[in-house]
Design an enzyme around this catalytic site. Structure first.
Site, PDB file in Angstrom:
ATOM      1  N   ASP A  62       0.830  -1.212   0.000  1.00 13.37           N
ATOM      2  CA  ASP A  62       0.000   0.000   0.000  1.00 13.37           C
ATOM      3  C   ASP A  62       0.863   1.259   0.000  1.00 13.37           C
ATOM      4  O   ASP A  62       0.334   2.362  -0.163  1.00 13.37           O
ATOM      5  CB  ASP A  62      -0.961   0.014   1.193  1.00 13.37           C
ATOM      6  CG  ASP A  62      -0.261  -0.244   2.510  1.00 13.37           C
ATOM      7  OD1 ASP A  62       0.371  -1.297   2.640  1.00 13.37           O
ATOM      8  OD2 ASP A  62      -0.319   0.617   3.401  1.00 13.37           O
ATOM      9  N   ASN A  63       2.164   1.105   0.164  1.00  9.69           N
ATOM     10  CA  ASN A  63       3.056   2.260   0.081  1.00  9.69           C
ATOM     11  C   ASN A  63       3.959   2.160  -1.142  1.00  9.69           C
ATOM     12  O   ASN A  63       5.000   2.804  -1.208  1.00  9.69           O
ATOM     13  CB  ASN A  63       3.916   2.362   1.343  1.00  9.69           C
ATOM     14  CG  ASN A  63       3.075   2.698   2.572  1.00  9.69           C
ATOM     15  OD1 ASN A  63       1.984   3.241   2.456  1.00  9.69           O
ATOM     16  ND2 ASN A  63       3.572   2.376   3.741  1.00  9.69           N
TER      17      ASN A  63
HETATM   18  P1  AMP Z   1       0.709   4.148   6.604  1.00  7.38           P
HETATM   19  O1  AMP Z   1       1.459   3.197   7.485  1.00  7.38           O
HETATM   20  O2  AMP Z   1       0.794   5.573   7.037  1.00  7.38           O
HETATM   21  O3  AMP Z   1       1.031   3.965   5.176  1.00  7.38           O
HETATM   22  O4  AMP Z   1      -0.841   3.798   6.804  1.00  7.38           O
HETATM   23  C1  AMP Z   1      -1.382   2.507   6.611  1.00  7.38           C
HETATM   24  C2  AMP Z   1      -2.874   2.598   6.641  1.00  7.38           C
HETATM   25  O5  AMP Z   1      -3.329   3.095   7.896  1.00  7.38           O
HETATM   26  C3  AMP Z   1      -3.485   3.513   5.603  1.00  7.38           C
HETATM   27  O6  AMP Z   1      -4.696   2.958   5.194  1.00  7.38           O
HETATM   28  C4  AMP Z   1      -3.705   4.792   6.369  1.00  7.38           C
HETATM   29  O7  AMP Z   1      -4.730   5.571   5.818  1.00  7.38           O
HETATM   30  C5  AMP Z   1      -4.102   4.263   7.734  1.00  7.38           C
HETATM   31  N1  AMP Z   1      -3.773   5.205   8.808  1.00  7.38           N
HETATM   32  C6  AMP Z   1      -2.557   5.452   9.349  1.00  7.38           C
HETATM   33  N2  AMP Z   1      -2.644   6.392  10.317  1.00  7.38           N
HETATM   34  C7  AMP Z   1      -3.934   6.754  10.380  1.00  7.38           C
HETATM   35  C8  AMP Z   1      -4.668   7.683  11.177  1.00  7.38           C
HETATM   36  N3  AMP Z   1      -4.104   8.417  12.118  1.00  7.38           N
HETATM   37  N4  AMP Z   1      -5.998   7.780  10.953  1.00  7.38           N
HETATM   38  C9  AMP Z   1      -6.612   7.031  10.012  1.00  7.38           C
HETATM   39  N5  AMP Z   1      -5.982   6.135   9.245  1.00  7.38           N
HETATM   40  C10 AMP Z   1      -4.662   5.994   9.419  1.00  7.38           C
HETATM   41 MG    MG Z   2       0.440   4.333   3.440  1.00  7.00          MG
END
Ligand code: AMP
Ligand code: MG
Length: 667
Positions: free
Chosen positions: A357-358
């Site tokens: 997803d990244n």
């Molecule tokens: P990330 O690790 O930032 O790439 O996030 C992974 C997933 O978690 C993605 O779907 C983000 O939208 C969700 N996510 C991360 N932090 C938050 C947050 N504070 N509120 C809502 N969704 C989050």
């Molecule tokens: Mg992400």
């Protein structure tokens, strides 16, 4: 190589829109051609081409219910949900990237306007008439899934990112999807709050612009605003912030993962077609040519066998006629990602969370959480405190991106397998379920496996070619020698690792060493300490490491020979040529690197001490990282005051306690 650099797809200027002439600019003194935010051409191609959340098909239905009624839920057969940002009662615009303003085609002065300040926190919507509850467009959050740390994580989606519109730079035709990060919950927020803290927002804002400045294909950042009234709970209570990010597309491998895991084959095909027709500049036609003869497969194919299970000996041959447009799309994505990860490796940047997803479908480095540049060169380093198995360590990044690409290949699997039958009615409507026996599908499965394995070879070949090209540039080489990787780069990396040298500092120091007059053995001895942090000079090395200094000298002598060869036909350099060599090397070896300890300092000063200019200075150095000094000089026609002491501190010693820091994922 026909793949583009991925540095920002270009599209044609919108139909009928000719770039405004300078005379149209309301502010002729803008250092770059720009228009106002209101005049910036906006579109909603993503939302008008792809299926919306069936709960609110038209935006008005999403607009009516109050925001507190938004709850996390599963969204099926859709790629986005209409959702507006949470209104902000107070906000403070902390910094704006001039490079981003220029690349979007916005006038520099636009950043001072109320329109801008309200847009960058989500208070002002474009394309939507609040009263009539209708409009050309509306904000949205994307729906996607992902493989996290090797396991299927299910639906993820934009949990705290909300896209506002696509903006087309009227001067270049480049189109970007502009989104807010930290603008409140969406149906994809899962267990979280939809907010972003100031700490991680400063990090993402700065590093996006820095990576772009050093030439790494990356998503960008336009502005950062503080939300002084937000108290966001993480390990402690922290202030909130919103970063405006933009990219030609925010589609990621995870966008394919979700429909694939749900068996939604129609959506997979629709998404692939959208990507090729609406996102990739030039469309299907621009994809790499058929692989008639996978030219000179790389010698070491170990990267392929464990991932595809196919022995390299079985993946030779000519699959050309079997490759359909989806296979070429997959190869294109793989190549863009190979270029991106080669760039990360050459600057020793670790993302820290390379989940699918990244991982961008356009090969853009994205989603900056616990990232870091390596300080001392340790390939097993990961900046992610929670990554116990070192899955996302520096060393593993190229393999992990390929692992992610194999997940994409699985999502596209049946499209790859179908070959020339991909548009036949039986395949479109039923796919391989039309076959009664598994045996009948075997030739198709083998075809897909072959294509994937060959794309893996291509990925590796593109990665190695690009990595070696970038490293040659960093070493100041102007010619290509097949032995560069084995003969120059690998031994250098080994020495750096054994001596715990700072990776990026090494290249900048190397750039600056004068080669006129021709260095003598004694002279090399005086040069050596410059490769070490002042606080840990060579004299502080343990006894058993001292002989390694000799290896370094030997390497430097060999390097010098090659420089003479490349720059002056083997003769000693003359001053003008050496100046040119120094300039070329400095132009690719940044003096300034935004390291973990610098972020910690700036975040503390902004958050605790209420400083503001320090963030702007950090941004400035990040946008101009190759300079020797900054304070008192003019950039883009503006005098930069700066702070000499701080510049000196931020570009020399990494404090011992500040080396190789790690962060948690909580942001
Ligand atoms: P990330 O690790 O930032 O790439 O996030 C992974 C997933 O978690 C993605 O779907 C983000 O939208 C969700 N996510 C991360 N932090 C938050 C947050 N504070 N509120 C809502 N969704 C989050
Ligand atoms: Mg992400």
């Amino acid at each position: 190589m026909t793949a583009s650099t991925g540095a920002g797809p270009r599209t044609e200027a919108p139909d009928g829109a000719s770039p405004p002439s300078n005379a149209d600019n309301t502010q002729a003194q803008s250092p770059w051609p720009g228009v106002t935010l209101a005049a910036l051409p906006k579109s909603w191609t993503f939302t008008s081409s792809l299926p919306p959340d069936p709960m609110y098909p038209p935006p008005a239905e999403s607009h009516r219910p109050p925001r507190h009624e938004i709850h996390p839920r599963q969204v099926r057969h859709a790629l986005f949900t209409w959702v507006r940002p949470e209104p902000q009662s107070t906000s403070e615009l902390l910094a704006v990237s001039p490079a981003a303003m220029r690349d979007l085609g916005l006038l520099a002065s636009e950043a001072e306007t109320e329109d801008f300040k309200q847009t960058v926190v989500g208070n002002k919507l474009w394309g939507w008439d609040e009263e009539k509850e209708t409009g050309e467009g509306y904000p949205w959050a994307q729906c996607y899934g992902g493989w996290q740390f090797g396991s299927w994580a299910g639906q993820l989606g934009d949990g705290r990112a909300i896209s506002l519109f696509e903006a087309t730079n009227p001067f270049t035709g480049a189109r970007y999807e502009v989104q807010l990060k930290g603008a409140g919950i969406t149906p994809y927020s899962r267990f979280a709050d939809g907010k972003a803290v100031l700490r991680s927002s400063i990090r993402e804002f700065i590093v996006s612009e820095y990576l772009h400045a050093i030439g790494v294909p990356t998503t960008r950042a336009l502005a950062i605003s503080l939300l002084p009234n937000e108290r966001v709970r993480r390990e402690r209570i922290e202030p909130g912030a919103i970063v405006v990010r933009f990219a030609p597309s925010w589609l990621r491998i995870g966008t394919f993962d979700l429909p694939r895991m749900r068996g939604d084959r129609e959506l997979v095909r629709q998404l692939a077609t959208y990507l090729a027709e609406h996102v990739i500049p030039g469309g299907w036609e621009a994809l790499p040519a058929r692989l008639e003869d996978p030219s000179s497969p790389p010698q070491d194919e170990s990267i392929l066998t464990p991932l595809t299970g196919i022995p390299p000996s079985e993946i030779q041959g000519s699959p050309g006629e079997e490759e359909n447009r989806f296979a070429r799309l997959f190869r294109h994505i793989a190549r863009l990602n190979a270029l991106m990860v080669a760039s990360l490796q050459s600057y020793a940047f670790t993302n820290g969370v390379l989940n699918t997803d990244n991982t961008s479908l356009l090969g853009l480095s994205m989603d900056y959480g616990p990232f870091a540049f390596l300080d001392v060169f340790d390939p097993s380093y990961t900046p992610n405190h929670d990554d116990d198995t070192l899955r996302y360590s520096y060393r593993n990044q190229p393999t992990i991106i390929w692992w992610n690409l194999v997940r994409l290949a699985e999502a596209l699997g049946e499209l790859l397998a179908a070959g020339g039958e991909v548009d036949e009615e039986w395949f479109v409507s039923k796919g391989f379920s039309k076959f009664e026996s598994e045996e009948a599908t075997q030739p198709y499965v083998r075809r897909a496996e072959k294509i994937i394995a060959q794309a893996g070879q291509e990925y590796k070949a593109v990665f190695l070619a690009e990595y070696t090209r970038l490293m040659r540039r960093r070493l100041g080489f102007r010619t290509v020698n097949p032995d560069d990787l084995e003969g120059f780069i690998s031994p250098l990396l080994d020495t750096m690792e054994s001596l715990s040298l700072d990776y990026n500092l090494f290249f900048r120091t190397l750039s600056s060493i004068p080669l006129v007059p021709t260095p003598t053995p004694e002279l090399w001895d005086t040069v050596l300490p410059k490769f070490f942090y002042p606080s840990t000079p060579p004299s502080s090395l343990p006894q058993d490491k001292a002989p390694l200094l000799k290896d370094l000298t030997t390497w430097l002598e060999k390097w010098h020979e090659r420089i003479k060869q490349d720059w002056n036909n083997g003769n000693p350099l003359i001053p003008e040529i050496d100046q040119e060599r120094i300039k070329a090397m400095k132009g690719v070896n940044p003096k300034f690197v935004p390291r973990g300890w610098i972020f910690d300092e700036v975040i503390r000063r902004v958050e605790k001490d209420g400083e503001r200019n320090v963030l702007k200075r950090l941004l400035h150095l990040s946008l101009h990282p190759f300079e020797d000094n900054w304070a008192g000089r003019e950039f883009d026609g503006v005098l930069y005051e700066g702070n000499k002491d701080e510049e000196e501190r931020w570009t020399s010693d990494v404090p011992k306690v500040g080396r190789m820091l790690q962060c948690s994922c909580s942001s």
